[in-house]
Design a protein around this motif. Structure first.
Motif, mmCIF file in Angstrom:
data_model
loop_
_atom_site.group_PDB
_atom_site.id
_atom_site.type_symbol
_atom_site.label_atom_id
_atom_site.label_comp_id
_atom_site.label_asym_id
_atom_site.label_seq_id
_atom_site.Cartn_x
_atom_site.Cartn_y
_atom_site.Cartn_z
ATOM 1 N N LYS B 474 0.824 -1.200 0.000
ATOM 2 C CA LYS B 474 0.000 0.000 0.000
ATOM 3 C C LYS B 474 0.863 1.256 0.000
ATOM 4 C CE LYS B 474 -4.324 1.375 0.598
ATOM 5 N NZ LYS B 474 -5.516 0.750 0.064
ATOM 6 N N ALA B 475 1.895 1.212 0.817
ATOM 7 C CA ALA B 475 2.768 2.385 0.938
ATOM 8 C C ALA B 475 3.464 2.678 -0.383
ATOM 9 C CB ALA B 475 3.792 2.162 2.039
ATOM 10 N N ILE B 476 3.870 1.599 -1.058
ATOM 11 C CA ILE B 476 4.543 1.788 -2.342
ATOM 12 C C ILE B 476 3.548 2.326 -3.366
ATOM 13 C CG2 ILE B 476 5.678 0.585 -4.250
ATOM 14 C CD1 ILE B 476 6.788 -1.356 -2.035
ATOM 15 N N LYS B 477 2.350 1.731 -3.339
ATOM 16 C CA LYS B 477 1.321 2.151 -4.284
ATOM 17 C C LYS B 477 0.966 3.624 -4.085
ATOM 18 C CE LYS B 477 -3.184 0.975 -4.675
ATOM 19 N NZ LYS B 477 -4.211 0.068 -4.123
ATOM 20 N N ASN B 478 0.903 4.038 -2.838
ATOM 21 C CA ASN B 478 0.522 5.420 -2.551
ATOM 22 C C ASN B 478 1.703 6.382 -2.616
ATOM 23 O OD1 ASN B 478 -1.959 4.379 -2.149
ATOM 24 N ND2 ASN B 478 -2.081 4.825 0.042
ATOM 25 N N GLY B 479 2.859 5.821 -2.993
ATOM 26 C CA GLY B 479 4.016 6.684 -3.170
ATOM 27 C C GLY B 479 4.608 7.225 -1.884
ATOM 28 N N THR B 490 12.713 -2.262 9.020
ATOM 29 C CA THR B 490 12.377 -3.231 10.055
ATOM 30 C C THR B 490 10.851 -3.272 10.178
ATOM 31 O OG1 THR B 490 12.318 -1.585 11.791
ATOM 32 C CG2 THR B 490 14.440 -2.621 11.355
ATOM 33 N N ASP B 491 10.369 -4.301 10.864
ATOM 34 C CA ASP B 491 8.923 -4.418 11.024
ATOM 35 C C ASP B 491 8.344 -3.156 11.648
ATOM 36 O OD1 ASP B 491 8.894 -6.804 9.844
ATOM 37 O OD2 ASP B 491 8.496 -8.003 11.646
ATOM 38 N N LYS B 492 9.037 -2.672 12.694
ATOM 39 C CA LYS B 492 8.538 -1.490 13.391
ATOM 40 C C LYS B 492 8.432 -0.304 12.448
ATOM 41 C CE LYS B 492 8.483 -1.406 18.188
ATOM 42 N NZ LYS B 492 8.759 -0.811 19.461
ATOM 43 N N LEU B 497 4.635 3.271 9.038
ATOM 44 C CA LEU B 497 4.096 3.813 7.779
ATOM 45 C C LEU B 497 2.590 4.057 7.872
ATOM 46 C CD1 LEU B 497 5.980 1.656 5.146
ATOM 47 C CD2 LEU B 497 6.346 4.053 5.695
ATOM 48 N N ILE B 498 1.941 3.303 8.756
ATOM 49 C CA ILE B 498 0.494 3.469 8.900
ATOM 50 C C ILE B 498 0.164 4.902 9.276
ATOM 51 C CG2 ILE B 498 -1.519 2.699 10.205
ATOM 52 C CD1 ILE B 498 -0.226 0.062 10.547
ATOM 53 N N SER B 513 -13.548 3.863 9.892
ATOM 54 C CA SER B 513 -12.203 4.401 9.758
ATOM 55 C C SER B 513 -11.793 4.038 8.351
ATOM 56 C CB SER B 513 -11.268 3.778 10.781
ATOM 57 O OG SER B 513 -11.178 2.397 10.557
ATOM 58 N N GLY B 514 -10.691 4.499 7.926
ATOM 59 C CA GLY B 514 -10.263 4.105 6.599
ATOM 60 C C GLY B 514 -10.388 5.201 5.585
ATOM 61 N N ARG B 515 -10.578 6.426 6.028
ATOM 62 C CA ARG B 515 -10.517 7.522 5.072
ATOM 63 C C ARG B 515 -9.066 7.890 4.813
ATOM 64 N NH1 ARG B 515 -14.097 8.255 8.704
ATOM 65 N NH2 ARG B 515 -12.609 9.415 9.950
ATOM 66 N N GLY B 516 -8.196 7.246 5.590
ATOM 67 C CA GLY B 516 -6.777 7.488 5.363
ATOM 68 C C GLY B 516 -6.315 8.821 5.893
ATOM 69 N N VAL B 517 -7.171 9.505 6.601
ATOM 70 C CA VAL B 517 -6.726 10.773 7.183
ATOM 71 C C VAL B 517 -6.484 10.631 8.675
ATOM 72 C CG1 VAL B 517 -7.813 12.290 5.539
ATOM 73 C CG2 VAL B 517 -9.110 11.497 7.494
ATOM 74 N N GLY B 518 -6.954 9.490 9.212
ATOM 75 C CA GLY B 518 -7.014 9.391 10.665
ATOM 76 C C GLY B 518 -5.682 9.303 11.374
ATOM 77 N N LEU B 519 -4.899 8.294 11.017
ATOM 78 C CA LEU B 519 -3.794 7.964 11.896
ATOM 79 C C LEU B 519 -2.665 8.985 11.892
ATOM 80 C CD1 LEU B 519 -3.631 4.101 11.746
ATOM 81 C CD2 LEU B 519 -4.619 5.592 13.446
ATOM 82 N N ASP B 520 -2.493 9.694 10.787
ATOM 83 C CA ASP B 520 -1.427 10.698 10.842
ATOM 84 C C ASP B 520 -1.836 11.854 11.739
ATOM 85 O OD1 ASP B 520 -3.266 11.350 8.751
ATOM 86 O OD2 ASP B 520 -1.924 12.986 8.197
ATOM 87 N N VAL B 521 -3.157 12.103 11.798
ATOM 88 C CA VAL B 521 -3.652 13.128 12.718
ATOM 89 C C VAL B 521 -3.385 12.691 14.154
ATOM 90 C CG1 VAL B 521 -5.702 14.332 13.524
ATOM 91 C CG2 VAL B 521 -5.411 13.868 11.098
ATOM 92 N N VAL B 522 -3.628 11.405 14.410
ATOM 93 C CA VAL B 522 -3.369 10.853 15.740
ATOM 94 C C VAL B 522 -1.924 11.109 16.139
ATOM 95 C CG1 VAL B 522 -3.150 8.703 17.031
ATOM 96 C CG2 VAL B 522 -5.119 9.071 15.552
#
Lengths: 156, 685
Positions: B474-479, B490-492, B497-498, B513-522
């Motif tokens: 996902k991270a690669i796909k989203n650049g 490493t795994d951590k 990346l989440i 959840s899953g709008r993709g805006v959540g966790l970076d705000v956290v």
């Protein structure tokens, strides 16, 4: 300007190099002597740093630097004018604070080209009182980091 | 009646009662048979009804009234507790919450409650045949009828009935004093005192005022609700000297009803008076009623702490004043060191100690248990689990852990996000869990605990865990990251990346959840609070999100260091230790100066260059290094000298200077100068 309702404007006059500048008293909180300034890394050159103003950490702007005038050692007459603009409170370092004057609004003239160019972007207008020429500063423009004086743009 | 002065109290208390409703409803859902829980809910609903009716919020009162009826039905085993019923009650509580919210925001608290009321009425009607029958049952269970000496108005009857429902017995106690009794009022007082030790005095005949003024012959009657039996009550009252006779009679609720009907025909003087008072001051009556209940509860609990409510603003002002004091304390300490006068030193030392204690107390006063944030989660999780068709148990551990109020205010939203995330992406649906050999019901554990100067909050689920490949793809796909870099992580680091913005691993976008805006705000919120968040996960077993937060934000311990002629403060919380390093111990690795620190390679950051400190002094052959960390990463900050450790008051640089790099704020030192606080989180990438 809000002061336009009254016919007179009270201003504080201060000196920078040979010129006299002024800002409305309503924007001035107090006038302080120069004290220890703590430099803040990574800020614009004209921001000298911060001082402890009775428990409040207050940013200090060196107006000479802001207007690209040559710097001078601070002397006994050097003053810090604490000015407020909205939520922001800043100190302006000036050579000396000279006067408090009442001027009539009609006596304010738009900034003429002849003033010299260096500080034109920060000017609201000029006032002529007898033989003195007072330059009215626009504080918002002075504080705006992105607005550079003409000298800066020549250097760039 | 002017009610606005009570409004604040009303809102506060309503919220508390609603919260208690919510909590107990959730409990009830787990133990549908437990009637004590129903009683608790009933009590909250009832108080709420009384308060809102007094304050004139009719919709609120109407709904609580209907809810109360249903609860009453449950209490008397007329209505069985079913999930459908609980849903309706939850719905009603939601409505109530919305109304209280509207009132607290200055609204009129009006809301269309017909739907909730209708549903509640249906439940009440449909499944409870007849309320009166229930009441009669209670009545017949009570002791045989006795003619009553006192007459009671409706309010008093309600109080008596309620206390009966709570296991108290109402008694009429006839008390006769000696003929030659001199201080009748004093004896009355002692009788009342004795009675109040056993229960609650509801009424006296003649009324209390007359008794106090000795306007009675030798005997009077009091009505008492108590859990004790009559002989004990009689004995206790007989113990009061100059009492010749005390006779307690149990009242049955039937007996209560009859005289009330007769009342118009033979009204006792004082009763009319009381009636009038009731009409005059419904507010105080109702308050009294809830007071009574309050005391009952306190008596049951026996260990309630004495507390007062203080407006948080006042605490903030206190804190600000104290901050000023801390600055002056620093200044005094410095002056006394310079003067070196023993008497002054001693005084200043004492003052420092006392203000240190004071600081602890003030900080503690601002501490709020995380419970205040946690307590809304069980409801939320229940609802979400329902929406998602998942079975989830929420376990809360350490809700009593305390945090500074400023942190509490900010931490709610990030926690909601993380919980939603765990619910949506973490825990699997029951059939998947079954297929994977797990229990159908997933568990989310919300845990808070203290450790050192920090509070940790962990959200642990025993769900699917985080798939490294899925995240990487996902991270690669989203650049967010490129192919080459991905394999080296490493795994951590992969889990981190989440938290990158624009990341969402859910295959389907859901509204939970899953709008993709959540966790970076956290992540941003938590870091802005001076905290950090880390993830640990095992595929198929579950994940742990761990949040580390500072205890307080306003006074922090720092290490003062000197760089040339400037002073900087490094927060103690990020310092591991300090070291003196010889120049020849410094190694070069890829143009980066590093040192070998206890077997680890630690990069050096020269603050002098980083902060462009004007050079005035020559370097000596040693470097003073402060080893700081951010998560697992470490760095050595090279300074010129260490000054020492100090408690300082964190001051913001204000809006104008917010852009300063790696400076998180400023503080005022003892000599009045400003020192900048180094933001170690920004220095370590």
């Amino acid at each position: 300007m809000a002061e336009a309702i009254a016919s007179e404007l009270k201003i504080i006059v201060f000196q920078l190099k040979e010129k006299e500048y002024a800002i409305p008293v309503s924007q001035v909180r107090s006038i302080e002597k120069i004290q220890h300034i703590t430099r803040i890394p990574g800020t614009a050159a004209f921001i000298k740093g911060v001082i402890n103003l009775r428990g409040l950490v207050t940013p200090i702007i060196d107006l000479r630097k802001r207007f690209n005038l040559d710097e001078e050692e601070y002397s006994d007459s050097t003053r810090v004018i604490i000015a407020t603009l909205g939520e922001i409170e800043v100190g302006l370092i000036v050579d000396s604070a000279n006067d408090v004057l009442d001027i009539a609004f009609d006596s304010i003239e738009p900034a003429p080209e002849i003033v010299g160019g260096i500080d034109t972007p920060f000017i609201n207008g000029v006032v002529k009182i007898e033989k003195r020429l007072l330059i009215l500063l626009d504080l918002a423009k002075v504080l705006n980091e992105n607005l550079k004086g003409p000298l800066n743009s020549i250097e760039a | 009646m002017e009610m606005s002065q009570y409004l604040e109290v009303f809102i506060e208390e309503s919220k508390e009662h609603l919260q208690s409703c919510n909590e107990h409803l959730l409990e009830l859902e787990k133990n549908p048979g437990n009637l004590t829980i129903v009683n608790e809910i009933f009590r909250s609903a009832h108080t709420l009804k009384g308060m809102s009716a007094t304050m004139g919020y009719e919709d609120l009162a109407k709904l609580t009234h209907q809810m109360e009826n249903v609860l009453d039905g449950i209490r008397q085993s007329k209505i069985p507790v079913t999930p459908a019923l609980l849903d309706v009650v939850f719905l009603a509580v939601d409505d109530l919450e919305a109304m209280v919210e509207s009132i607290s925001e200055g609204g009129d608290g009006k809301r269309d409650v017909t739907e909730a009321v209708r549903k509640l009425t249906l439940i009440e009607k449909g499944e409870s045949p007849d309320e009166a029958a229930a009441k009669e049952e209670i009545a017949s269970a009570a002791v045989a009828e006795v003619p009553l000496k006192n007459t009671y108005d409706e309010f008093e009857i309600t109080v008596i009935q309620q206390s009966m429902e709570h296991g108290f017995y109402p008694y009429e106690v006839g008390v006769t004093l000696r003929e030659d009794c001199l201080l009748k009022a004093a004896r009355v007082y002692m009788v009342f005192e004795a009675a109040e030790k056993l229960g609650e005095v509801i009424k006296a005949n003649p009324p209390v005022e007359q008794l106090e003024e000795e306007q009675f012959d030798t005997s009077f009657t009091i009505t008492l609700v108590s859990k004790e039996d009559r002989s004990l009550i009689e004995k206790a009252i007989m113990n009061v000297s100059e009492v010749v006779k005390a006779e307690a009679l149990k009242i049955s609720s039937d007996a209560l009803r009859t005289p009330k009907e007769q009342e118009p025909k033979q009204p006792a003087n004082n009763d009319i008076r009381e009636k009038v008072q009731t009409l005059d001051a419904p507010a105080s009556e109702i308050e009294e009623q809830s007071d009574n209940k309050e005391t009952n509860r306190v008596k049951q609990g026996n260990s309630a702490n004495k507390t007062i409510r203080v407006n948080i603003e006042r605490l903030d002002i206190l804190m600000n004043l104290f901050e000023e004091l801390v600055i002056d304390r620093g200044r005094l300490e410095q002056i006394s060191r310079e003067l070196d006068n023993p008497a002054l030193n001693e005084t200043v030392e004492r003052m420092s100690r006392i203000s240190g204690d004071l600081q602890n107390i003030i900080l503690n006063m601002r501490m709020v248990p995380v419970e205040t944030v946690f307590n809304r989660f069980p409801r939320m999780v229940r609802q979400l689990a329902k929406d998602l068709n998942k079975k989830i148990d929420l376990e809360i551990i350490g809700a009593e852990t305390e945090l500074d109020r400023t942190v509490i205010d900010e931490i709610g939203d990030p926690l909601v996000h993380l919980l939603r995330n765990a619910l949506d992406h973490g825990v699997e649906t029951p059939d998947i869990r079954k297929a994977n050999g797990k229990a159908e019901t997933g568990t989310i554990r919300l845990k808070a605990f203290h450790s050192g100067n920090h509070v940790f909050i962990e959200i642990e689920d025993n769900g699917a865990g985080i798939s490294r490949d899925k995240v990487l793809n996902k991270a690669i796909k989203n650049g967010i990251i490129n192919d080459n870099a991905a394999s080296a992580l490493t795994d951590k680091q992969v889990y981190e990346l989440i938290f990158a913005s624009g990341f969402s691993t859910a295959d389907k976008i859901s509204d939970i959840s899953g709008r993709g805006v959540g966790l970076d705000v956290v992540k941003n919120t938590i870091e802005s609070l001076g905290g950090s968040v880390t993830i640990d996960s095992e595929l198929g077993k579950g994940s742990i999100f761990s949040i580390q937060l500072p205890l307080t934000l306003s006074i922090i311990s720092v290490m003062l260091v000197e760089i040339q002629e400037e002073k900087y403060a490094v927060p103690l919380s990020s310092i591991i230790e300090t070291a003196i390093v010889r120049i020849d111990e410094i190694l070069n690795a890829h143009n980066q100066k590093v040192i070998d620190f206890r077997g680890k390679v630690v990069p050096l950051l020269f603050l002098k260059d980083l902060f462009e400190v004007p050079s005035v002094k020559e370097n000596d052959a040693f470097y003073s290094v402060v080893i700081v960390r951010k998560g697992d990463k470490m760095a050595g900050l090279v300074v010129d000298s260490f000054i020492g450790q100090q408690e300082v008051v964190l001051k913001s640089l204000g809006n104008y200077l917010s852009g300063a790099f790696a400076i998180s704020g400023a503080t005022i030192l003892g000599d009045g100068e400003v020192a900048l606080i180094v933001d170690c989180n920004a220095l370590i990438k």
